[in-house]
Design a protein around this motif. Structure first.
Motif, PDB file in Angstrom:
ATOM      1  N   PHE A 125       0.818  -1.211   0.000  1.00 29.54           N
ATOM      2  CA  PHE A 125       0.000   0.000   0.000  1.00 29.54           C
ATOM      3  C   PHE A 125       0.852   1.262   0.000  1.00 29.54           C
ATOM      4  N   VAL A 126       1.958   1.248   0.728  1.00 25.05           N
ATOM      5  CA  VAL A 126       2.849   2.418   0.739  1.00 25.05           C
ATOM      6  C   VAL A 126       3.447   2.633  -0.646  1.00 25.05           C
ATOM      7  N   ARG A 127       3.959   1.567  -1.233  1.00 22.47           N
ATOM      8  CA  ARG A 127       4.588   1.683  -2.551  1.00 22.47           C
ATOM      9  C   ARG A 127       3.559   1.964  -3.643  1.00 22.47           C
ATOM     10  N   ALA A 128       2.368   1.392  -3.538  1.00 21.81           N
ATOM     11  CA  ALA A 128       1.324   1.644  -4.536  1.00 21.81           C
ATOM     12  C   ALA A 128       0.879   3.103  -4.489  1.00 21.81           C
ATOM     13  N   ARG A 129       0.810   3.675  -3.289  1.00 22.98           N
ATOM     14  CA  ARG A 129       0.420   5.086  -3.179  1.00 22.98           C
ATOM     15  C   ARG A 129       1.442   5.970  -3.881  1.00 22.98           C
ATOM     16  N   VAL A 130       2.725   5.674  -3.699  1.00 23.15           N
ATOM     17  CA  VAL A 130       3.772   6.438  -4.385  1.00 23.15           C
ATOM     18  C   VAL A 130       3.610   6.297  -5.897  1.00 23.15           C
ATOM     19  N   LEU A 131       3.374   5.074  -6.348  1.00 23.48           N
ATOM     20  CA  LEU A 131       3.203   4.833  -7.773  1.00 23.48           C
ATOM     21  C   LEU A 131       1.992   5.591  -8.316  1.00 23.48           C
ATOM     22  N   PHE A 132       0.865   5.538  -7.610  1.00 23.08           N
ATOM     23  CA  PHE A 132      -0.327   6.272  -8.042  1.00 23.08           C
ATOM     24  C   PHE A 132      -0.033   7.768  -8.135  1.00 23.08           C
ATOM     25  N   THR A 133       0.668   8.295  -7.155  1.00 18.03           N
ATOM     26  CA  THR A 133       1.003   9.722  -7.142  1.00 18.03           C
ATOM     27  C   THR A 133       1.890  10.080  -8.324  1.00 18.03           C
ATOM     28  N   GLU A 134       2.894   9.264  -8.576  1.00 17.54           N
ATOM     29  CA  GLU A 134       3.796   9.527  -9.700  1.00 17.54           C
ATOM     30  C   GLU A 134       3.063   9.444 -11.039  1.00 17.54           C
ATOM     31  N   GLU A 135       2.224   8.450 -11.198  1.00 19.42           N
ATOM     32  CA  GLU A 135       1.483   8.293 -12.446  1.00 19.42           C
ATOM     33  C   GLU A 135       0.492   9.432 -12.651  1.00 19.42           C
ATOM     34  N   SER A 136      -0.130   9.860 -11.579  1.00 19.68           N
ATOM     35  CA  SER A 136      -1.057  10.978 -11.668  1.00 19.68           C
ATOM     36  C   SER A 136      -0.322  12.234 -12.120  1.00 19.68           C
ATOM     37  N   GLU A 137       0.849  12.457 -11.560  1.00 21.17           N
ATOM     38  CA  GLU A 137       1.657  13.618 -11.958  1.00 21.17           C
ATOM     39  C   GLU A 137       2.069  13.507 -13.418  1.00 21.17           C
TER      40      GLU A 137
END
Length: 149
Positions: A125-137
């Protein structure tokens, strides 16, 4: 994963409706709750940045949340230009009434996993949140680039 995300989005819509809010207002209320629990009150500009809204849009959100009794605005005693957005105690009680049963079930679900499994889930969940944030950006950056071309 897509179904999990869709279920979460539908759930947020249902919760927002139950609280007499729209999803954007509920999202902002979530950021304010998180800040309140951390003992780090937000100003409107901070909330706008977190929610990716303009300051004008956040003013509308805050007006609606204040009218509904979820927040209040408090001037900074050291800088009159700054106004803190403070979660009303009744708001937290109301949020727990709505979210409480879900959190209880989620806690029970996590209780079915052992320490090693919980470590993996937490890591995911921690790593997925980072990934979601990066992809959104990345998507937002492409939108800005495409819009200028």
């Amino acid at each position: 994963m897509d179904r999990l995300i869709a279920s979460a989005q539908f759930g947020q819509q249902d919760v927002a409706r139950q609280l007499g809010l729209n999803v954007t207002d509920l999202t902002c209320l979530g950021f304010l709750t998180e800040a309140s629990l951390a003992g780090d009150p937000l100003v409107a500009g901070d909330l706008a940045e977190r929610a990716r809204l303009t300051t004008g849009a956040v003013t509308g959100v805050l007006n609606r949340l204040e009218k509904a009794g979820y927040i209040r605005r408090e001037p900074d005693p050291h800088d009159r230009r700054r106004v803190y957005v403070v979660l009303d105690a009744r708001a937290q009680t109301r949020l727990l009434e709505v979210y409480g049963p879900f959190y209880e079930r989620l806690t029970a679900l996590f209780g079915t996993y052992g320490p090693a499994e919980l470590h993996v889930l937490t890591d995911f969940f921690v790593r997925a949140r980072v990934l979601f944030t990066e992809e959104s950006e990345r998507v937002r950056t492409e939108e800005r680039t495409d819009g200028q071309g």
